[in-house]
Design an enzyme around this catalytic site. Structure first.
Site, PDB file in Angstrom:
ATOM      1  N   GLY A  43      -8.040   9.056   9.636  1.00 11.85           N
ATOM      2  CA  GLY A  43      -8.319   9.135  11.071  1.00 11.85           C
ATOM      3  C   GLY A  43      -9.362  10.164  11.464  1.00 11.85           C
TER       4      GLY A  43
ATOM      5  N   ASN B 244      -9.366   1.678   9.544  1.00 10.69           N
ATOM      6  CA  ASN B 244      -8.628   1.289  10.747  1.00 10.69           C
ATOM      7  C   ASN B 244      -9.224   1.969  11.973  1.00 10.69           C
ATOM      8  OD1 ASN B 244      -6.732   0.863  12.816  1.00 10.69           O
ATOM      9  ND2 ASN B 244      -4.995   1.035  11.483  1.00 10.69           N
ATOM     10  N   SER B 245      -9.138   3.318  11.991  1.00 12.83           N
ATOM     11  CA  SER B 245      -9.559   4.045  13.197  1.00 12.83           C
ATOM     12  C   SER B 245     -11.023   3.792  13.561  1.00 12.83           C
ATOM     13  CB  SER B 245      -9.367   5.549  12.994  1.00 12.83           C
ATOM     14  OG  SER B 245      -8.034   5.831  12.658  1.00 12.83           O
TER      15      SER B 245
ATOM     16  N   LYS C 255       0.860  -1.175   0.000  1.00 13.95           N
ATOM     17  CA  LYS C 255       0.000   0.000   0.000  1.00 13.95           C
ATOM     18  C   LYS C 255       0.900   1.229   0.000  1.00 13.95           C
ATOM     19  CE  LYS C 255      -2.920   2.885   2.847  1.00 13.95           C
ATOM     20  NZ  LYS C 255      -3.788   3.042   4.035  1.00 13.95           N
TER      21      LYS C 255
ATOM     22  N   ALA D 158      -9.597   5.552   4.057  1.00 10.29           N
ATOM     23  CA  ALA D 158      -9.516   6.700   4.968  1.00 10.29           C
ATOM     24  C   ALA D 158     -10.827   7.473   5.047  1.00 10.29           C
ATOM     25  CB  ALA D 158      -8.397   7.668   4.594  1.00 10.29           C
ATOM     26  N   GLY D 159     -11.153   7.835   6.249  1.00  7.88           N
ATOM     27  CA  GLY D 159     -12.298   8.698   6.495  1.00  7.88           C
ATOM     28  C   GLY D 159     -13.534   8.000   7.018  1.00  7.88           C
TER      29      GLY D 159
END
Lengths: 65, 259
Positions: B162, B210-211, B101, B188-189
């Site tokens: 994040g 992830n977050s 990635k 992301a987001g």
């Protein structure tokens, strides 16, 4: 000999990357090693002779996204 | 129903790609990832602690490369050179594994992708035999350029890494999807399950997050929610939603009512 390993100066008792990895208690771990910015494959850790002043990077996988 | 995600010739039944950062400990990481059903799991590459922390546990003892496709990222790299170096270290670390990635970041405040460096690094990595899944902004022209260059998946942001703000510009994601011939994965987001479902309903091929899981109050439960959201969103996309209408359309017949 004196080496820079991950930014820290240390004195290596042996001569090879395998000696360094053992001295750092990292033997058997999943690692990648660079010497002076060139990757040294795992298969060569046992016979790759380090030199005084070499800059060594040892990395592993950590959590990330 | 066979509905597999294909990336660089490998097939996956899960369309959720998940990160391993920010969990309380490796046990929580493992449980959340198992619950999510993800098959592709991202990791970061960092200096090994030397000295007093040499005995700390190793992530890959908990997330085995035998069980998961490990996707090393270049997070924390702010130049093409650093990102390429990181990928080479990852390939050595993972015994020749060449799926990476790529993310080259612009600044600490936004972690927004630096596109000029991203394009340069992608070219160099592809020439070196890497299979590049690339984090990028939601610019359809850049997305196409990365595809044409040979990236195996293009991964536009929904919003900042994040941030949990969801998909801020779904129109741009749609523009990217219209032209794409490689998997488009929102990366992301994503903040909660509905964000992931929305990405999938629009026709994205997958979601990388992830977050949203790691920073949920109950990460393992959120991992379960994400799994379901992505499956639901994918099925809704395949089913094809009804057209939107401005006025009501009765579901029950209007005639035959007893009066």
């Amino acid at each position: 000999m004196k080496l820079t390993v991950n930014g820290d100066t240390l004195t290596l008792d042996g001569t090879t990357i395998a000696d360094l990895v053992t001295q750092l208690n990292l033997a058997g771990r999943r690692l990648a090693v660079e010497v002076n910015r060139d990757i040294v494959p795992k298969s060569q850790h046992g016979n790759f002779t380090l030199s005084d002043g070499d800059v060594v990077e040892i990395v592993h996988a950590i959590g990330g996204g | 129903m066979s509905d597999l995600l294909t990336i660089a010739g490998n097939t996956y039944s899960s369309r959720l790609l998940i990160g391993t950062g920010k969990y309380k400990d490796f046990d929580e990481t493992r449980e959340a990832i198992e619950t999510s059903g993800a098959e592709i799991v991202t990791v970061a590459i960092r200096r090994t602690n030397i000295g007093q922390n040499a005995d700390e546990p190793n992530l890959l003892d908990f997330i085995s490369p035998d069980k998961y496709t490990i996707l090393p990222n270049t997070a924390g790299c702010f130049s093409a050179e650093d990102a390429v170096r990181c990928c080479k270290l990852a390939r050595e670390l993972l015994d020749g594994h060449d799926l990476v990635k790529l993310e080259v970041l612009g600044d600490q405040k936004t972690l927004y992708p630096n596109i000029t460096h991203t394009l340069r690094a992608a070219r160099e990595l592809i020439d070196d035999g890497f299979k590049v899944m690339v984090y990028t902004n939601d610019d359809p022209i850049v997305a196409k350029e990365l595809e044409d260059m040979g990236c195996v998946a293009v991964m536009p942001l929904g919003s900042l890494i994040g941030s949990g703000l969801g998909i801020l510009n779904p129109h741009n994601i749609r523009l990217i999807l219209e032209e794409a011939n490689v998997p488009i994965i929102v990366d992301a987001g994503v903040g909660t399950a509905s964000d992931a479902a929305l990405a999938m309903e629009m026709g994205c091929d997958g979601v990388l997050l992830n977050s949203a899981v790691a920073h949920a109050q109950k990460p393992v439960l959120m991992a379960s929610a994400m799994r379901k959201a992505i499956e639901a969103g994918r099925e809704a996309f395949l089913a094809g939603r009804m057209p939107r209408k401005a006025y009501a359309s009765a579901s029950s017949p209007l005639d035959g009512i007893s009066r």
